[in-house]
Design a protein around this motif. Structure first.
Motif, PDB file in Angstrom:
ATOM      1  N   SER A 156       0.795  -1.295   0.093  1.00 25.26           N
ATOM      2  CA  SER A 156      -0.133   0.149   0.198  1.00 25.26           C
ATOM      3  C   SER A 156       0.802   1.129   0.008  1.00 25.26           C
ATOM      4  O   SER A 156       0.622   2.312  -0.763  1.00 25.26           O
ATOM      5  N   LYS A 157       1.947   1.185   0.843  1.00 24.73           N
ATOM      6  CA  LYS A 157       2.534   2.423   0.969  1.00 24.73           C
ATOM      7  C   LYS A 157       3.482   2.561  -0.389  1.00 24.73           C
ATOM      8  O   LYS A 157       3.717   3.788  -0.950  1.00 24.73           O
ATOM      9  N   ARG A 158       4.039   1.531  -0.904  1.00 23.80           N
ATOM     10  CA  ARG A 158       4.652   1.707  -2.149  1.00 23.80           C
ATOM     11  C   ARG A 158       3.761   2.141  -3.453  1.00 23.80           C
ATOM     12  O   ARG A 158       4.127   3.026  -4.227  1.00 23.80           O
ATOM     13  N   LEU A 159       2.383   1.731  -3.264  1.00 23.37           N
ATOM     14  CA  LEU A 159       1.451   2.284  -4.378  1.00 23.37           C
ATOM     15  C   LEU A 159       1.387   3.887  -4.417  1.00 23.37           C
ATOM     16  O   LEU A 159       1.170   4.443  -5.433  1.00 23.37           O
ATOM     17  N   MET A 160       1.814   4.467  -3.303  1.00 27.97           N
ATOM     18  CA  MET A 160       1.819   5.854  -3.122  1.00 27.97           C
ATOM     19  C   MET A 160       2.854   6.549  -3.984  1.00 27.97           C
ATOM     20  O   MET A 160       2.691   7.671  -4.565  1.00 27.97           O
ATOM     21  N   ASP A 161       4.061   5.889  -3.851  1.00 26.08           N
ATOM     22  CA  ASP A 161       4.948   6.372  -4.934  1.00 26.08           C
ATOM     23  C   ASP A 161       4.626   6.256  -6.238  1.00 26.08           C
ATOM     24  O   ASP A 161       5.325   6.959  -7.140  1.00 26.08           O
ATOM     25  N   TYR A 162       3.764   5.449  -6.704  1.00 23.42           N
ATOM     26  CA  TYR A 162       3.287   5.687  -8.113  1.00 23.42           C
ATOM     27  C   TYR A 162       2.070   6.339  -8.358  1.00 23.42           C
ATOM     28  O   TYR A 162       1.297   6.333  -9.374  1.00 23.42           O
ATOM     29  N   ASP A 163       1.635   7.020  -7.249  1.00 23.89           N
ATOM     30  CA  ASP A 163       0.851   8.297  -7.420  1.00 23.89           C
ATOM     31  C   ASP A 163      -0.861   7.476  -7.314  1.00 23.89           C
ATOM     32  O   ASP A 163      -1.724   8.020  -7.846  1.00 23.89           O
ATOM     33  N   PHE A 164      -0.785   6.583  -6.773  1.00 24.75           N
ATOM     34  CA  PHE A 164      -2.259   5.867  -6.369  1.00 24.75           C
ATOM     35  C   PHE A 164      -2.551   5.917  -5.002  1.00 24.75           C
ATOM     36  O   PHE A 164      -1.720   5.759  -4.059  1.00 24.75           O
ATOM     37  N   HIS A 165      -3.790   5.766  -4.620  1.00 24.27           N
ATOM     38  CA  HIS A 165      -4.156   5.712  -3.311  1.00 24.27           C
ATOM     39  C   HIS A 165      -4.380   4.212  -3.003  1.00 24.27           C
ATOM     40  O   HIS A 165      -4.987   3.346  -3.901  1.00 24.27           O
ATOM     41  N   PRO A 166      -3.909   3.581  -1.976  1.00 24.56           N
ATOM     42  CA  PRO A 166      -3.868   2.065  -1.789  1.00 24.56           C
ATOM     43  C   PRO A 166      -5.207   1.861  -1.601  1.00 24.56           C
ATOM     44  O   PRO A 166      -6.301   2.530  -1.362  1.00 24.56           O
ATOM     45  N   PRO A 167      -5.596   0.479  -1.927  1.00 22.59           N
ATOM     46  CA  PRO A 167      -6.558  -0.274  -1.495  1.00 22.59           C
ATOM     47  C   PRO A 167      -6.930  -0.220   0.193  1.00 22.59           C
ATOM     48  O   PRO A 167      -5.977   0.052   0.859  1.00 22.59           O
ATOM     49  N   THR A 168      -8.011  -0.778   0.598  1.00 29.07           N
ATOM     50  CA  THR A 168      -8.227  -0.914   2.088  1.00 29.07           C
ATOM     51  C   THR A 168      -7.231  -2.134   2.519  1.00 29.07           C
ATOM     52  O   THR A 168      -7.079  -3.219   1.873  1.00 29.07           O
ATOM     53  N   ASN A 169      -6.870  -1.961   3.615  1.00 31.21           N
ATOM     54  CA  ASN A 169      -5.716  -2.885   4.052  1.00 31.21           C
ATOM     55  C   ASN A 169      -6.347  -3.761   5.188  1.00 31.21           C
ATOM     56  O   ASN A 169      -7.360  -3.202   6.029  1.00 31.21           O
ATOM     57  N   TYR A 170      -6.105  -4.886   5.421  1.00 32.86           N
ATOM     58  CA  TYR A 170      -6.254  -5.773   6.433  1.00 32.86           C
ATOM     59  C   TYR A 170      -7.895  -5.854   6.818  1.00 32.86           C
ATOM     60  O   TYR A 170      -8.127  -6.057   7.965  1.00 32.86           O
ATOM     61  N   PHE A 171      -8.524  -5.837   5.956  1.00 30.71           N
ATOM     62  CA  PHE A 171     -10.221  -6.100   6.018  1.00 30.71           C
ATOM     63  C   PHE A 171     -10.280  -6.640   4.604  1.00 30.71           C
ATOM     64  O   PHE A 171     -10.116  -6.126   3.535  1.00 30.71           O
ATOM     65  N   PRO A 172     -11.397  -7.601   4.875  1.00 27.17           N
ATOM     66  CA  PRO A 172     -11.947  -8.208   5.958  1.00 27.17           C
ATOM     67  C   PRO A 172     -10.948  -9.175   6.605  1.00 27.17           C
ATOM     68  O   PRO A 172      -9.901  -9.405   6.154  1.00 27.17           O
ATOM     69  N   LEU A 173     -11.211  -9.402   7.840  1.00 24.07           N
ATOM     70  CA  LEU A 173     -10.167 -10.150   8.637  1.00 24.07           C
ATOM     71  C   LEU A 173      -9.992 -11.444   8.303  1.00 24.07           C
ATOM     72  O   LEU A 173      -8.922 -11.866   8.693  1.00 24.07           O
ATOM     73  N   ILE A 174     -10.754 -11.880   7.562  1.00 25.21           N
ATOM     74  CA  ILE A 174     -10.698 -13.564   7.351  1.00 25.21           C
ATOM     75  C   ILE A 174      -9.675 -13.781   6.180  1.00 25.21           C
ATOM     76  O   ILE A 174      -9.255 -14.729   5.885  1.00 25.21           O
ATOM     77  N   VAL A 175      -9.185 -12.753   5.536  1.00 21.66           N
ATOM     78  CA  VAL A 175      -8.209 -12.797   4.565  1.00 21.66           C
ATOM     79  C   VAL A 175      -6.848 -12.353   5.203  1.00 21.66           C
ATOM     80  O   VAL A 175      -6.793 -11.208   5.508  1.00 21.66           O
TER      81      VAL A 175
END
Ligand SMILES: Cc1ncc(COP(=O)(O)O)c(C=O)c1O
Ligand SMILES: Cc1ncc(COP(=O)(O)O)c(C=O)c1O
Lengths: 488, 449, 488, 449
Positions: A399-418
């Motif tokens: 996610s943080k690396r995506l920011m360097d490519y000028d994108f907002h990251p996806p949602t992280n760590y949700f849902p909990l079952i994945v």
């Protein structure tokens, strides 16, 4: 160069706006009740405008880039919404005006209620809830009241799949319900066996998100609902993912008893950096009388010459009031504008393209990112943000690396079952070119993760600030300008 | 609309996905319910929808056309143009909750400044990033107080002079919980001062809730009430009108444990009731029990000062059913608007507005009290709202006022059966003396007739 | 990462907004006159909003920082102006509506004419000119017409001090006048001796900027005007610098015959990245009849019950029309708003603080930067951007280096009579703190110029782009998306 | 207002400057004229000024309330909300001319895209960054043509069907120059087609100026005129309505040397006549003779693509009296608005609007032509404006229309004495069939009465 805090640029005696001198005689101020100090900042209008304009540049937003934040439906927010909601006839009406003076507002609300009923397949709708979670609370309280109205007091159990959003259990707890978590099956559906075991006479209801937070449409949804109903329970639909279903299927038709709409997701009202939202709730016929008060109804029917007289109505067994006044009216105007611009075919096109975009993006990356539930997804999907052969890299790093490519990251760590979830919701308003560029970045990052993981671990590099010390924030609790720490 | 796909895009994408047509995406959806026809009006273009919405808006009479003396929880204040100039900016408008702080320093610092301003205004120590409105903020205060005592204290005392809609909301929220709400029953003495609540406080009391100024506009020093509550281990919550705090002693200095409030007067349009802004501030010892988001200052890995959401373990996305509340989306943009408002007016501007409200309301009250048939219901000190006893039912007066393009006060008989023929009149800086004199003149017609 | 050009992100078939189907019968399109191709870009609304929002971030502006661009009066532009100018009653009136339907507009224009007369000390005002240079053209044509009306045809000479803005000679040339440049004296004033020599029977007029572009008030302005008048000439005032004089002195009082106002400088209408401006022209009584047509007048006087009826009037000897319609009405509304918020004392405070700011900033830097004319300045001042002991550093380098400190540079290389000119106009809306920070940067840069000049030569470092290849731009002439060069 | 100085600031600053009081700054100003009292109304606060301006605005009747059939150079088109959302942004609104390209890439790229769009629309090769409006753009075209021949050709032929205000403006501008303006005298045959201008062209002719659609709404192919002009070494300038170019053959393909136009229809509010937008495009051989600003693409010292003002040696700040024009401040923000408009509509949207205008105008013309007493003045092809011969003076009809909330067409007798009882009617996408039918109905009243 960080932007200073307002209190730091405040100068005693400055004032950004002033007001007229009183045109009435002075009255003595109330003895002993006048405050001595009002430590608000003192700034010029220029100070304020410059400060917030500069702060705005530190934000990522839909208007500046691609924002595929899962579960949040960060679709384009049409600019026309911002115009219509500001028409003085809307923006400058008081909520307690006599209904005769606000027939425009009431007609709009009435029509929106009708449209949401039609879109969701419900018999009644309240526009009062302020957001999704508030709609959930409304809905669960309705379910509770329904059972109690039938003297079915022992029903205090709410079933919630393990993939559910945190607001579902939190809502049920606030409503005084007992929560039982339901495991999902290997295809991401509600596990019917587990469900059957919980279908007893204490069952108040099931909170079901469908498509669920894995982006999957439950393959047995009819059976799930049948089981709950058979046990005397009600099915609550978390409508956060309605964008996938517009014109595709009406939740009410498949048996959902209650559902909230998120106007700030499905119907394009802006997220505003965290709100305001709007979370109308639709209900089946047997629950109409429990809706919170007031709802908008027709007080006197119209005819060929006269329009109807709209007014407020209190359902006979209403759970009561969920908040002041009549809901987030300004958001209702925006959603009304948006729905007006779509109609039947337009709404269906939204869902179709939201789902197409998700499946397309998924197809581009699924050879590289592990997809735990390999099915056709709906408007979003969840992949794992980790590889066995690059274990030090986590979803967060991607996610943080995506920011360097000028994108907002996806949602992280949700849902909990994945495991190490990356939850991606492309939305229909983004183009193939944008999805291609985003997929390319994800593939590049996967490669970097294996060959130069420090690029990810140290990311982001190109943002106004780097990774933050969250422990320090929580430990020191500096929560206000000029206050060194809360525990001084 | 708003879907950029060309036919060629669609074809290429379907090919990549490996299906033939869009319909194939929906095989999991029960076939018999698939693809319903929605009975909605045909789609309008932007040009048509603006014309239609303009027509709907024009069917209302707004406080631009009517002189507004209606308050009762929502107030017609002047909104500086700079407020809208900031909140229209796409970077604020179209961002979401600042989960990724590296991309959200604008929103985060703005929340931090919101927290700072509200803390300054209320005299409290910590403030969250907002609740939905003044009513739900009180409901959350009740929940917090109840949780604070881990269920061991279940009595919540509500002042009868707490906004009736807030009390209704608290009741709805409390449905599923063991708390007992009392103090605002039909037998409550509406004329009594806040000390009349003291006898109700006992060792089982979690919270006392009062309003400042109260629903009838009256202002009391709640210090004594706070001390009495504290003496028995209970908490005191005060629901405020933030404009009043431009002039009046801050509730933090009266010993309040929680301050909630309706933030609408701070630069938010009336907008027929929403979106508004729930203020919520408390003392530092309760920070971990508070609901809602919270921004804290910290540093980044480059040594720069930066901001981040903190103490998130209170929240639903982390704690699920153990969270302090279910709130997720809050009033972000509205909180920003109020921050811009408070920052523009600042220390002196907010005082100026508060004083204008005060003086104009007192002028109006004085003039109305002179009319035969009218009198002030309460001798208590008030801020910018006051109750007038009227010679005929309020609704009749309001009809007449409307004929003169005046939006009359709130008819208290709607909430208080005892207050038949009682009108709650609100006056702000937006009411010129001319407006007030007109109001008085029309009232005279009734007193004479 | 540069922002792509719109033509590069265009995709055939996209459309950012659509329109209704015709509700009337179709008419055959005109044979042979229908175009085949319309190569405009094809984009979604999101594409367009995202593109321009991102582009906006590449701009420096008053709203984002300090912009002391000399001669341009980059003061704060109040946000309320943007609201009032957009009131539908103003924004949606057609310029050719019957006057009875636009009495609000006409009243506003009439009042603004009156106010500008009062502020400038003139007997008549036209609001028609579109900008300062357009006002100049109006004024010089008025002077020309005046002389011709007196059969004084030989008067074709316009005197222009060497410190004048380029629009002054360009305007005179456009008006068919002969231009004679006047040298300034050692104190930055008009050299009276030189002036006297030019005061002959061919003298049409003098274009005088006062305070001049050195930021200096001419110490002999009365004598200058007397000489010109005595020789039968008219004195034109370039009002670009009126911000220094509001409520301090009225140019009309000291004898200026014509002057343009820059509403986009003095009266806070926004510069808009280059315009639109608004350049009303005020004239003394003897020139009123030459004003361009139309001006706003009272057609029927009002009384206690009725307001007057405003309408358009054509002066008897009008030079004609300077443009379509009645001037930049939207800018007039903004200026009206601004003047309304100031009144007599407020306007004077503007000038006082504009001049105070300039003198304060000058005091802070004048030991370090050479001030060629060492006098109390008015609202701006000009220093030299070079030092004998650091000759490789130029004013331009200082300007570029200021960008690294997050400031917009002053005007460079104007006026022409100052070596390596840096022309600084602080404006009254900037605070002492901002001036202090700007002065600190200038002092730091002076130090760098002597000790690490490469910091300046290579500047700017922190801007979206570095120094540009201007030669390439002029040689290759790539002036359109998708066209490799004009001379393909 | 808007001055941030506190008393303490002022005192410290005066000290630094070395003077005692603000008055001391003005010693150079002749004492007897110093510090006049200005007779202006007392200063208003923002709250008061908005109320006052609202009242003034409300004293107008706008095309929101009136069905507008008035054009004649300014047109009531729909403006997408996205246009204002962009031009309100402070970064565009409060920047100035991009003299410092490193800090102005936003404005510069936007101008570059404006140039690109206008070039695409007109079919020309190069376009400047704007003139004040359609009228001054024509005046600058005349100046350019005159300068192009270094004074050796002085005849400028103006079509009588060129907007009268443009012709007046050209005359004012030409006052000081040797050019001779002809072709539009009182004896000009208004019915004649553009070829009637050909006999006027001679070896002394610098420029022929026509309008497309012309002032009467007619559309002609000017190819023949262009060829005739070129044959004698003269240039052809065509003044356009850019909306028409969404449908019609581009003037660049007719051989125009200069295309000017009024850009207002491209998303700019009517705003009682301004600020509007002067379009100016030409052929590459004239780029160095063109007035106005020009943005070119280049690279920076980091190798990035970037934009800069170019060929500035044409301009007043460099060339002073030898400049191609005196223009400095232009219509920057309005050009941006038009760029956003053109980009939003794009190829297909602009065509859609143009066709709507065309079809609706033709419907209106057909219906009106059926009325007794009314007829179409010209059989020529037209775009969205046409001339109707009326049974009574136009002003009488317009008074009646106004009673029905209709803003009637332009009374041509104001400019063309021969066209007494001739009304120029404009129809755009904003006129619904219902509006048109209402117009026709009211016109019937006059034809019958
Ligand atoms: C699946 C799901 N349910 C519920 C919610 C809560 O909605 P809200 O944030 O509007 O309260 C969200 C929002 O993020 C969600 O994604
Ligand atoms: C001294 C001076 N005169 C004239 C002008 C021309 O004014 P405008 O740009 O409004 O045409 C300017 C503008 O920059 C100026 O500074």
């Amino acid at each position: 160069m960080g932007e200073p805090q307002l209190c730091e640029i405040s100068v005693a005696g400055r004032q950004g706006i002033t007001f007229p001198m009183p045109d009435v005689p002075f009255t003595a101020l109330p003895d002993g009740l006048v405050r001595e100090d009002l430590p608000l900042p003192e700034l010029s209008e220029l100070d304020v405008i410059r400060h917030y304009t500069r702060l705005s540049h530190l934000n990522y937003s839909i208007d500046t880039g691609y924002y595929p934040l899962g579960s949040c439906t960060m679709k384009y927010n049409p600019k026309v919404n911002e115009e219509t909601a500001r028409y003085p006839g809307f923006a400058f009406t008081h909520p307690l005006q006599p209904v005769e003076t606000v027939q425009g507002n009431l007609a709009l609300m009435y029509t929106l209620q009708e449209w949401l009923k039609e879109i969701g397949g419900f018999a009644g709708v309240t526009l009062q809830p302020a957001a999704g979670a508030h709609g959930e609370l409304t809905g669960v309280l309705i379910i509770r009241a329904y059972h109690r109205s039938r003297d079915d007091i022992k029903r205090d159990k709410i079933l919630i799949p393990d993939s559910a959003h945190g607001t579902n259990p939190a809502t049920s707890a606030m409503s005084g319900m007992r929560i039982v978590e339901l495991k999902s099956d290997s295809r991401g559906n509600v596990d019917l066996d587990v469900l059957r075991q919980e279908c007893d006479e204490t069952l108040a209801g099931l909170m079901l998100t469908n498509p669920n937070t894995l982006g999957l449409f439950d393959e047995h949804v009819e059976e799930v609902i049948r089981l709950v109903h058979a046990a005397g329970g009600m099915v609550y639909g978390d409508g956060a993912n309605l964008n996938a279903l517009l014109g595709i299927v009406r939740p009410g038709d498949i048996g959902f008893d209650v559902m909230h709409f998120n106007l700030h997701k499905t119907f394009s009202t802006p997220h505003g950096g965290g709100g305001p939202g709007s979370g109308p709730v639709g209900v089946a016929a047997h629950l109409i009388e429990f809706l919170p008060a007031p709802i908008v109804g027709i007080l006197e029917h119209g005819d060929d010459y006269l329009p109807p007289l709209y007014g407020f109505i209190t359902p006979s067994k209403s759970i009561g009031r969920m908040k002041s006044f009549h809901g987030h009216f300004g958001m209702l105007v925006r959603a009304y504008t948006y729905i007006s611009m779509h109609g039947d075919a337009g709404l269906r096109a939204i869902a179709e393209h939201a789902v197409l975009n998700a499946n397309y993006l998924l197809a581009l990356i699924k050879g590289t990112y592990h997809l735990p539930y390999d099915r056709t997804c709906m408007h979003e999907f969840v992949v794992e943000g980790q590889w066995p052969d690059a274990p030090e890299v986590h979803a967060l790093d991607i996610s943080k690396r995506l920011m360097d490519y000028d994108f907002h990251p996806p949602t992280n760590y949700f849902p909990l079952i994945v495991h190490e979830a990356l939850m991606v919701e492309p939305t229909e308003s983004e183009s193939k070119e944008t999805l291609d560029a985003f997929a390319a970045a994800l593939l590049k990052i996967a490669d970097e993760a294996h060959h130069e993981p420090s690029l990810l671990k140290e990311a982001p590099h190109n943002t106004p600030v780097g990774r933050l010390d969250e422990v320090k924030a929580a430990k020191e609790l500096v929560l206000c300008c000029g206050v060194a720490t809360l525990d001084k | 609309m708003f879907i950029p796909h060309t036919d060629a895009d669609r074809a290429a994408m379907l090919r990549t996905v490996g299906i033939e047509k869009l319909e194939d995406l929906f095989v999991d959806v029960p076939e018999k319910y698939r693809f319903p026809t929605l009975d909605l009006p045909p789609a309008l273009t932007e040009m048509e929808v603006t014309a239609e919405l303009q027509e709907i808006a024009d069917a209302n009479e707004s406080v631009h056309e009517l002189a507004c003396f209606l308050g009762a929880g929502a107030y017609n204040h002047y909104i500086p143009a700079a407020v809208d100039a900031i909140i229209r900016r796409g970077e604020f408008l179209t961002a979401y909750t600042p989960y990724q702080p590296e991309l959200s320093q604008g929103t985060l610092q703005a929340i931090f400044e919101y927290q700072s301003n509200v803390v300054a205004l209320t005299g409290m120590e910590v403030c969250n990033a907002s609740h939905y409105d003044g009513a739900t903020a009180v409901a959350e205060a009740v929940n917090m107080a109840y949780a604070n005592f881990r269920g061991k204290r279940i009595r919540i005392i509500l002042s009868p002079a707490l906004n009736p809609q807030y009390r209704q909301t608290v009741r709805t929220y409390a449905e599923g919980s063991p708390v007992v709400l009392l103090g605002d029953g039909p037998d409550a003495d509406l004329h009594a001062d806040p000390n009349s609540l003291i006898p109700l406080i006992d060792a089982d009391t979690a919270l006392v809730v009062v309003q400042y100024p109260d629903f009838f506009g009256r202002i009391y020093d709640y210090t004594n009430l706070a001390e009495s509550a504290h003496a028995l281990g209970a908490l005191l919550a005060i629901s405020v009108n933030p404009i009043a705090l431009g002039l009046l002693k801050a509730p933090g200095f009266m010993g309040a444990d929680i301050v909630t409030g309706e933030g609408q007067p701070l630069g938010i349009p009336l907008s027929f009731g929403g979106p508004y802004l729930g203020l919520f501030a408390t003392r530092k010892e309760y920070v971990r029990k508070m609901a809602g988001r919270l921004t804290g200052e910290t540093v980044d890995n480059r040594g720069q000062r930066a901001y981040v959401l903190t103490l998130t373990a209170r929240e639903q996305h982390i704690r699920r059913e153990k969270a302090t509340s279910n709130i997720c989306t809050n009033q972000g943009l509205i909180a920003l608007a109020s921050t811009v408002y408070m920052s523009l007016l600042g220390k002196n501007g907010l005082r100026q507005v508060a004083e204008l409200c005060f003086h104009k309301a007192h002028y109006a009250a004085t003039e109305i009290a002179k009319l035969s048939g009218y009198s002030l219901w309460s001798p208590a000190t008030f801020f910018n709202e006051f109750v007038v006893q009227t010679p005929v039912p309020v609704s009749e007066i309001n009809d007449l006022l409307l004929d003169h393009d005046i939006l009359g006060g709130y008819d208290l008989s709607q909430d208080y059966p005892d207050l038949d023929r009682h009108m709650l009149i609100a006056v702000t800086e937006m009411n010129s003396r001319e407006h007030i004199d007109q109001l008085v003149e029309v009232l005279t017609e009734v007193s004479n007739g």
